[in-house]
Write an enzyme that holds these catalytic residues in place. Structure first.
Site, PDB file in Angstrom:
ATOM      1  N   ASN A  87       0.882  -1.164   0.000  1.00 34.02           N
ATOM      2  CA  ASN A  87       0.000   0.000   0.000  1.00 34.02           C
ATOM      3  C   ASN A  87       0.921   1.215   0.000  1.00 34.02           C
ATOM      4  O   ASN A  87       1.603   1.481   0.984  1.00 34.02           O
ATOM      5  CB  ASN A  87      -0.892   0.008   1.250  1.00 34.02           C
ATOM      6  CG  ASN A  87      -1.811   1.214   1.300  1.00 34.02           C
ATOM      7  OD1 ASN A  87      -1.608   2.201   0.605  1.00 34.02           O
ATOM      8  ND2 ASN A  87      -2.825   1.126   2.137  1.00 34.02           N
TER       9      ASN A  87
ATOM     10  N   ASN B 153       0.440   4.192   0.439  1.00 32.79           N
ATOM     11  CA  ASN B 153       0.121   5.200   1.449  1.00 32.79           C
ATOM     12  C   ASN B 153       0.601   4.819   2.845  1.00 32.79           C
ATOM     13  O   ASN B 153       0.459   5.607   3.774  1.00 32.79           O
ATOM     14  CB  ASN B 153      -1.395   5.450   1.488  1.00 32.79           C
ATOM     15  CG  ASN B 153      -1.889   6.029   0.186  1.00 32.79           C
ATOM     16  OD1 ASN B 153      -1.226   6.872  -0.413  1.00 32.79           O
ATOM     17  ND2 ASN B 153      -3.032   5.577  -0.264  1.00 32.79           N
ATOM     18  N   CYS B 154       1.168   3.640   2.993  1.00 33.98           N
ATOM     19  CA  CYS B 154       1.600   3.130   4.296  1.00 33.98           C
ATOM     20  C   CYS B 154       3.115   3.278   4.435  1.00 33.98           C
ATOM     21  O   CYS B 154       3.873   2.788   3.597  1.00 33.98           O
ATOM     22  CB  CYS B 154       1.206   1.663   4.424  1.00 33.98           C
ATOM     23  SG  CYS B 154       1.900   0.822   5.851  1.00 33.98           S
ATOM     24  N   SER B 155       3.554   3.942   5.489  1.00 37.64           N
ATOM     25  CA  SER B 155       4.993   4.161   5.678  1.00 37.64           C
ATOM     26  C   SER B 155       5.746   2.857   5.878  1.00 37.64           C
ATOM     27  O   SER B 155       6.858   2.692   5.367  1.00 37.64           O
ATOM     28  CB  SER B 155       5.249   5.103   6.851  1.00 37.64           C
ATOM     29  OG  SER B 155       4.805   4.527   8.068  1.00 37.64           O
TER      30      SER B 155
ATOM     31  N   ARG C  58       6.162   1.287   2.494  1.00 40.69           N
ATOM     32  CA  ARG C  58       7.183   2.005   1.707  1.00 40.69           C
ATOM     33  C   ARG C  58       8.588   1.686   2.215  1.00 40.69           C
ATOM     34  O   ARG C  58       9.515   1.503   1.430  1.00 40.69           O
ATOM     35  CB  ARG C  58       6.932   3.516   1.751  1.00 40.69           C
ATOM     36  CG  ARG C  58       5.704   3.952   0.975  1.00 40.69           C
ATOM     37  CD  ARG C  58       5.642   5.471   0.809  1.00 40.69           C
ATOM     38  NE  ARG C  58       5.808   6.209   2.039  1.00 40.69           N
ATOM     39  CZ  ARG C  58       4.824   6.604   2.844  1.00 40.69           C
ATOM     40  NH1 ARG C  58       3.558   6.300   2.546  1.00 40.69           N
ATOM     41  NH2 ARG C  58       5.078   7.299   3.944  1.00 40.69           N
TER      42      ARG C  58
END
Length: 114
Positions: A8, A10-12, A15
Site C-alpha cells: 500500500n 500510502n503506508c509508511s 514504503r
C-alpha cells in the site's frame, strides 16, 4: 531471487519495506497493490500458512471495523474470506520469497527471508 510485496503506497511501513527490497542486490521485485488487486482466498490462505501464522495475526485493526465484525475471534476461514472481500482488512506489507513469507512489521523483518 524474486520477492513479491503486497503493498500500500500510502503506508509508511510498506514504503520502508519496499525500500529495503529495492536496496537488495539481485532481487527481482513484484509489487502488488493489494487494495486495487486483492489476493484470492486461496492465495491469502497460502501466504499465512507459509508465514506460519494464523490469519487473525494478519488482520488490520486500525481504521477498520474488524473488531466490530467479530473477526478478532473468528476462525481463519472467516478472516480470510473477509480479507478477500475487503482488502483493507489485510495488514501490510506481506512479502513472499522462496525462503518464506513475512508480515513486515517492523520493515526489517523482511531480511529474514532475503
Amino acid at each position: 531471487m524474486k520477492a513479491t510485496i503486497w503493498h500500500n503506497p500510502n503506508c509508511s511501513k510498506s514504503r520502508q519495506t519496499l525500500a529495503i527490497l529495492e536496496e537488495t542486490p539481485g532481487l527481482e521485485i513484484e509489487v502488488v497493490q493489494y487494495l486495487r488487486d486483492p489476493p484470492s482466498t486461496e492465495k491469502l490462505a497460502q501466504l499465512y500458512r507459509d508465514a506460519d501464522m494464523p490469519a487473525r495475526e494478519g488482520l488490520r485493526l486500525a481504521g477498520t471495523d474488524a473488531e466490530q465484525r467479530g473477526l478478532t475471534e473468528a476462525d481463519d476461514a472467516a478472516v480470510i474470506a473477509a480479507m478477500a472481500e475487503d482488502p483493507k482488512l489485510i495488514e501490510r506489507p506481506l512479502v513472499e520469497t522462496a525462503k518464506g513469507v513475512r508480515l513486515c512489521r517492523p520493515p526489517e523483518k523482511v531480511r529474514e527471508i532475503l
